[in-house]
Design a protein around this motif. Structure first.
Motif, mmCIF file in Angstrom:
data_model
loop_
_atom_site.group_PDB
_atom_site.id
_atom_site.type_symbol
_atom_site.label_atom_id
_atom_site.label_comp_id
_atom_site.label_asym_id
_atom_site.label_seq_id
_atom_site.Cartn_x
_atom_site.Cartn_y
_atom_site.Cartn_z
ATOM 1 N N GLU A 73 -5.376 1.281 9.242
ATOM 2 C CA GLU A 73 -4.156 0.283 9.223
ATOM 3 C C GLU A 73 -3.970 -0.263 7.880
ATOM 4 O OE1 GLU A 73 -1.444 0.500 11.071
ATOM 5 O OE2 GLU A 73 -0.594 -0.612 9.660
ATOM 6 N N ARG A 76 -3.009 2.234 5.250
ATOM 7 C CA ARG A 76 -1.752 2.617 5.210
ATOM 8 C C ARG A 76 -1.016 1.407 4.567
ATOM 9 N NH1 ARG A 76 2.060 5.306 7.682
ATOM 10 N NH2 ARG A 76 4.040 4.091 8.431
ATOM 11 N N GLU A 80 1.343 1.910 1.103
ATOM 12 C CA GLU A 80 2.997 1.770 1.179
ATOM 13 C C GLU A 80 3.307 0.649 -0.049
ATOM 14 O OE1 GLU A 80 4.322 0.926 4.917
ATOM 15 O OE2 GLU A 80 4.055 3.126 5.669
ATOM 16 N N THR A 198 -3.415 9.261 3.643
ATOM 17 C CA THR A 198 -4.444 8.336 4.020
ATOM 18 C C THR A 198 -5.560 9.305 4.332
ATOM 19 O OG1 THR A 198 -3.966 9.208 6.287
ATOM 20 C CG2 THR A 198 -2.510 7.616 5.679
ATOM 21 N N PRO A 230 -6.189 5.875 10.552
ATOM 22 C CA PRO A 230 -4.692 5.236 10.704
ATOM 23 C C PRO A 230 -3.926 5.450 11.817
ATOM 24 C CG PRO A 230 -4.663 7.092 9.110
ATOM 25 C CD PRO A 230 -6.392 7.071 9.672
ATOM 26 N N ALA A 232 -1.458 6.325 12.031
ATOM 27 C CA ALA A 232 -0.240 7.053 11.578
ATOM 28 C C ALA A 232 0.158 8.250 12.167
ATOM 29 C CB ALA A 232 -0.711 7.586 10.148
#
Length: 319
Positions: A73, A76, A80, A198, A230, A232
């Motif tokens: 996380e 990520r 971003e 990632t 992640p 994700a």
DNA sequence: AAGTCAAGCAACCGCATCTGC
DNA sequence: CGCAGATGCGGTTGCTTGACT
């Protein structure tokens, strides 16, 4: 001693000793995290103010996640925010409780190196003889990996490749409880922008560049076990190089806002707590005293005497 | 067991910005 | 307003560690 005076006038560099840390901590307890230069002018340490500040910020400050790998996380979020802010590590770090700008910077640097190596590998299929050391590293990163011919970065079929695997909890302070992570990749050629990788993606590219699908790798349970993956759920479907070029647009990352990340409630900066709001510097180390003004004394009032011996896990946002 | 290599990390350096005088 | 010192930030370097041959 005569020599001591000379020593104190000299600037000491290099690794910090425990005694120096102790002096620095005591100074911060007394005066707060400021007046760094006075530490040397008072003869407390033979360190520059800059060095003292850096030591405090990066290692001694409370609630740091020292020695803790970046979670999926966190990774990520870094990806971003880097896309949005650029190399504003201090700013990015404010979104990551317990992480310093140096942490983020080092993490990004390592990641970039790894990406460069991967992309180089996948882009130079005929250089296998010169990349023996690199393939060696791949084996290191993916236990159980078997040598396969290096191939051009392949395209997946339009059908979704999906895989699920367990997430490893590496930090007691992790906010994430999800035990499953799902990654979907529509087209592997969509992953050409390093900013969107990632670690899991990186692993996928490594595998794909060698002719293995992530699914097949997941089946064999050897997918980056040491790195928390992640949360994700990547569904990229870029259409063209023109679109790819938009990755340079800081706002383009918001294109991924609707990206299916069930755990995140949105793919851009509207990430779930604790990453929703940046953590101000005053909040660092004083997470439980949001009602208190930031004074040097208040800064430490609520800390146990042994706070520097045992760092408490950060509370979950809901708590 | 020794050597090699790369990753990760801690710390330094230079520049930019802030702040007080 | 200008200057000097303090502080913050980003880039870079060098050391340590672990994986591998």
């Amino acid at each position: 001693m005569e020599g001591n005076r000379v020593e104190m006038s000299q600037i000491r560099k290099g690794p910090w000793k425990a005694e120096e840390d102790e002096v620095l901590i005591n100074h911060v307890k007394k005066y707060g995290p400021r007046d760094w230069s006075s530490i040397r002018s008072k003869g407390l340490l033979r360190r520059t103010g800059k060095s003292c500040r850096l030591r405090w910020v990066n290692k001694l400050r409370p609630n740091l996640k020292n020695g803790c790998k970046f979670t999926g996380e966190e990774e990520r979020v870094v990806i971003e925010l880097q896309a949005q802010f650029g190399n504003k590590w201090a700013k990015i770090a404010t979104y990551l409780p317990g992480r310093t700008d140096n942490d983020v910077k080092n993490f990004w640097s390592s990641r970039q190196k790894r990406l460069a190596r991967i992309l180089q590998n996948s882009g130079t299929p005929s250089s296998s003889s010169s990349s023996s050391s690199r393939s060696l590293k791949v084996k290191k990163e993916i236990p159980g990996f078997h040598d396969v011919p290096v191939m051009e970065a392949p395209k997946l079929s339009s059908s979704m490749e999906e895989l699920s695997y367990s997430k490893e909890q590496s930090c007691s302070s992790s906010y994430l409880d999800n035990s499953q992570t799902t990654i979907k990749v529509e087209q592997f050629t969509d992953l050409v922008n390093p900013k969107l990788y990632t670690d899991a993606n990186i692993a996928q590219v490594e595998l794909m560049s060698r002719g293995k699908t992530p699914y097949a790798e997941a089946q064999s349970q050897v997918f980056f076990p040491q790195i928390p993956q992640p949360q994700a759920y990547l569904t990229l479907s870029l259409e063209s190089q023109d679109l790819l070029a938009k990755f340079e647009d800081p706002y383009f990352s918001q294109m991924f806002a609707p990206m299916d990340v069930p755990e995140l409630e949105g793919g851009n900066l509207n990430v779930e707590q604790p990453f929703l709001e940046p953590v101000t510097s005053s909040e660092f180390g004083a997470k439980d005293e949001t009602d208190n003004p930031m004074t040097p004394d208040a800064f430490f009032d609520d800390f146990p005497a042994d706070m520097f011996d045992q760092m408490e896990p950060l509370p979950k946002p809901s708590e």
